[in-house]
Design a protein around this motif. Structure first.
Motif: not given
Length: 119
Positions: A44-45, A48-49, A51-52
């Motif tokens: 998940k992390q 998330k990274a 996508r950012a």
């Protein structure tokens, strides 16, 4: 596939590979290909990274002149995808990258079920 996928794959067609002394895209070894969607490979992390980073890259690309944007996007993805090829001579690296692109094209550049390009 979509427009980006078509442009990338057409950049490394049969004649280009022959001129560069690389294997045919359909014959290049793809044994190390991983064609799973990122969500199956990343935590998940990581997602998330990613996508950012994609949002940040998108904002940066939005500052470019529209008529030049396709060229910059292709150069960026070409450089990014060369990392897939790992180490070795230029021919080996690009050969592995092209094999991976062709082996994984349906996952990397999915077509919309209605036949439209997916942005």
């Amino acid at each position: 596939g979509n427009e980006l996928g078509g442009a990338l794959l057409s950049s490394y067609g049969e004649s280009t590979c022959r001129e560069a002394g690389m294997p045919s895209p359909t014959q290049a070894p793809a044994a190390n290909s991983i064609c799973q969607k990122p969500a199956k490979l990343l935590g998940k992390q990581d997602l998330k990274a990613a996508r950012a980073a994609a949002r940040k890259l998108g904002a940066r690309f939005n500052k470019y002149r529209r008529e030049l944007l396709p060229h910059y996007v292709l150069l960026f993805f070409d450089a990014l995808l060369s990392k897939v090829g790992g180490a070795g001579s230029s021919q080996e690296v690009v050969g592995r990258m092209v094999a991976w692109l062709y082996a994984c094209r349906d996952v990397l550049f999915p077509a919309d079920p209605a036949g439209r390009d997916i942005p």
